[in-house]
Design a protein around this motif. Structure first.
Motif, mmCIF file in Angstrom:
data_model
loop_
_atom_site.group_PDB
_atom_site.id
_atom_site.type_symbol
_atom_site.label_atom_id
_atom_site.label_comp_id
_atom_site.label_asym_id
_atom_site.label_seq_id
_atom_site.Cartn_x
_atom_site.Cartn_y
_atom_site.Cartn_z
ATOM 1 N N PRO A 1 39.801 -8.382 -16.981
ATOM 2 C CA PRO A 1 39.054 -8.135 -15.750
ATOM 3 C C PRO A 1 39.930 -8.050 -14.504
ATOM 4 O O PRO A 1 39.522 -7.463 -13.501
ATOM 5 C CB PRO A 1 38.103 -9.334 -15.667
ATOM 6 N N VAL A 2 41.128 -8.594 -14.585
ATOM 7 C CA VAL A 2 42.043 -8.572 -13.437
ATOM 8 C C VAL A 2 43.025 -7.407 -13.532
ATOM 9 O O VAL A 2 43.221 -6.651 -12.570
ATOM 10 C CB VAL A 2 42.833 -9.901 -13.342
ATOM 11 N N THR A 3 43.637 -7.220 -14.692
ATOM 12 C CA THR A 3 44.739 -6.255 -14.813
ATOM 13 C C THR A 3 44.403 -5.035 -15.664
ATOM 14 O O THR A 3 45.227 -4.121 -15.769
ATOM 15 C CB THR A 3 45.984 -6.955 -15.385
ATOM 16 N N GLY A 4 43.247 -4.990 -16.273
ATOM 17 C CA GLY A 4 42.807 -3.789 -16.962
ATOM 18 C C GLY A 4 43.762 -3.306 -18.032
ATOM 19 O O GLY A 4 44.233 -4.073 -18.882
ATOM 20 N N PHE A 5 44.060 -1.998 -17.999
ATOM 21 C CA PHE A 5 44.944 -1.392 -18.995
ATOM 22 C C PHE A 5 46.353 -1.957 -18.946
ATOM 23 O O PHE A 5 47.114 -1.840 -19.912
ATOM 24 C CB PHE A 5 45.028 0.119 -18.786
#
Length: 530
Positions: A453-457
């Motif tokens: 949720p914070v850094t995604g891919f």
């Protein structure tokens, strides 16, 4: 372009038809429409049907007679197992929520405005009203329903349909209808995972009994439960299984891949007018909503997992309510196990019915959910995750509910079911997912849940990144859809663009916020207007 003028602009669908065209055009194997915005089942029912009817008894249902013999755990296990069905009877159900807002002020719409929209839809498009006391709180038409979430989020619970062409046509029809009615009232609808501008105190409260119980209980069990209720929107898909073994395999695959879906559909980067530090704030919210009923359910990966294990888990999840005489009775903190022994102080001596069990299952929010096919899925009072974002949770009742894509533009409403159908309704793709994730540890799965949720891919995983996992999973989804033979791969184009660039929808919004929008979050209301 101003929001008001955008209300009159039709969006473009995968085949070139926007929501307004959904009633005019057949798409592949879609059901088609007998009149603009009217699904076939409703069109067939028009003859001899009273317009704008009302459903007198609003779900959840209650049985006419009380139980005289206690339910046993075997009864509850058999109830879940009765959801098994042969592959030829598998269907696809899509649900999505959206934020209504006043076009002139961008403020969330109040109940009286929502009431007028519901009345307008009932009159113009032949929906039946669902009442709670004197308030219209939803609509029903055939196997579709429209419901209200605690903060007025507007949700379509679609009918169980055979193909993605049908589900996308249903979505287009619904968006056309709410646009047609809302436009005349100066109301628009926003596709986003978290309310981008307004504080919790600015959100209206809907007149639904179960939400009052939840509103009072949530602060006792987590710090973010009220945000979940009032400021989030989600998109989810409901899928079938053929056996207990098939349920276990799909449940495990769904749980393992939740963070991948979170990254692909991340679309909730704003809070109260500015970036919130997350790509999917909605998904983060579920980490501190109520850990007694939400989370990754590590026991799903145990050898002992099955219907009985899930029943044991659900029996000890604290209850919210029982529904008697059209009233919600607060039973927070009590267990269904107590209820089965006639030990609920609120209803002394009473024993639960299977309807009580169905209602209890709708209040459990793990990453993947097991749901009753005709009551929980179609009920307009079934509690739906109020976030338009992450926790692509999988819940078990009598079908699997894949909950967790952030709310987003309508193309993504069709992309999410395509993603999961391609992975879970094709045996080869499903086995490939299970092989790929079989050695993932509990700690790795939990790490992905918290960091994506914070850094995604860009979240590291082993010797690569989540983006690399997403590329592999997308290929499996496309191959699975190809083998289905319904020409459905085109619904993954939106996902392909996201994965190929490695840029989440939330990151695109943040870039617009810092550049073209000059740090004015109001622009998102026109950018993601349905």
């Amino acid at each position: 372009m101003a929001v008001a003028s955008r209300l009159a602009v039709a969006r473009v669908s995968p085949d070139g038809a926007g929501p307004a065209a959904a009633g005019r055009r057949r798409r592949g194997r879609s059901a088609g429409f007998a009149s603009v915005g009217l699904p076939p089942a409703a069109a067939a029912a028009r003859k001899g049907r009273r317009r704008g009817g009302a459903v007198a008894a609003s779900p959840p249902t209650e049985e006419a007679v009380q139980m005289t013999e206690p339910l046993t755990k075997d009864d509850l296990v058999a109830y879940l197992a009765s959801g098994c069905k042969p592959k030829e009877n598998w269907r696809i159900g899509t649900e999505h929520e959206k934020f209504g807002f006043e076009v002139d002020t961008l403020r969330p719409i109040k109940y009286d405005q929502i009431r007028d929209i519901l009345n307008g839809l009932a009159e113009r498009f032949d929906w039946d009203k669902i009442m709670e006391e004197d308030n219209v709180i939803g609509l029903k038409q055939g196997k579709q329903s429209i419901s209200l979430e605690p903060g007025g989020q507007f949700e379509l619970s679609g009918a169980p349909l055979e193909t993605l062409h049908q589900t996308c046509a249903e979505v287009n029809s619904h968006l056309y209808q709410v646009k047609a009615v809302g436009e005349e009232m100066g109301i628009g609808f926003l596709g986003l995972g978290f309310q981008p501008k307004w504080a919790l105190s600015d959100i209206p409260i809907m007149p639904k009994g179960r939400y009052e119980i939840m509103r009072n209980y949530m602060p006792k069990v987590g710090t973010l439960g009220l945000d979940m209720m009032f400021r989030t929107c989600t998109v989810q898909v409901n899928l079938d299984f053929s056996s207990e073994k098939d349920m276990i395999r799909k449940f495990r695959a769904g749980l393992a891949l939740q963070p991948i879906a979170t990254a692909i559909f991340a679309n909730s980067p704003f809070k109260e007018g500015k970036p919130n530090g997350f790509l999917s704030l909605r998904s983060h919210i579920w980490t501190d909503t109520d850990n007694n009923r939400a989370g990754m359910l590590p026991f799903v990966f145990d050898d002992s997992f099955g219907f009985e294990h899930y029943v044991d888990y659900a029996l000890d999840v604290p209850m919210y309510f029982v529904y008697r005489n059209k009233k919600y009775i607060d039973c927070t903190g009590m267990s269904f196990r107590d209820f089965m022994q006639g030990k609920l102080p609120q209803v002394p001596g009473e024993l639960p019915t299977l309807n009580d069990w169905e209602n209890h299952l709708t209040t459990i929010f793990p990453e993947v959910i097991f749901i009753h096919y005709m009551v929980a899925y179609l009920s307009t009072l079934v509690y739906r995750t109020l976030s338009c974002g992450f926790c692509l949770q999988v819940r078990l009742k009598r079908y699997l509910e894949m909950r967790g894509a952030d709310g987003g533009p309508w193309r993504r409403l069709c992309a999410l079911p395509a993603f999961w159908v391609g992975l879970l309704y094709d045996e080869e793709s499903l086995q490939s997912i299970l092989d790929m994730t079989s050695d993932w540890t509990k700690e790795e799965r939990e790490m992905l849940r918290r960091k994506v949720p914070v850094t995604g891919f860009k979240t590291p995983f082993r010797d690569g990144y989540v983006r690399h996992l997403a590329e592999e999973v997308l290929t499996l989804a496309k191959n699975g859809l190809e083998r289905r033979g319904y020409k459905e791969v085109g619904f993954l184009r939106e996902v392909e663009q996201v994965v190929s660039t490695g840029v989440t929808p939330a990151e695109r919004l943040l870039n617009l916020y810092e550049t073209k929008w000059q740090r004015n979050v109001d622009r998102v209301f026109e950018h993601l207007l349905y």
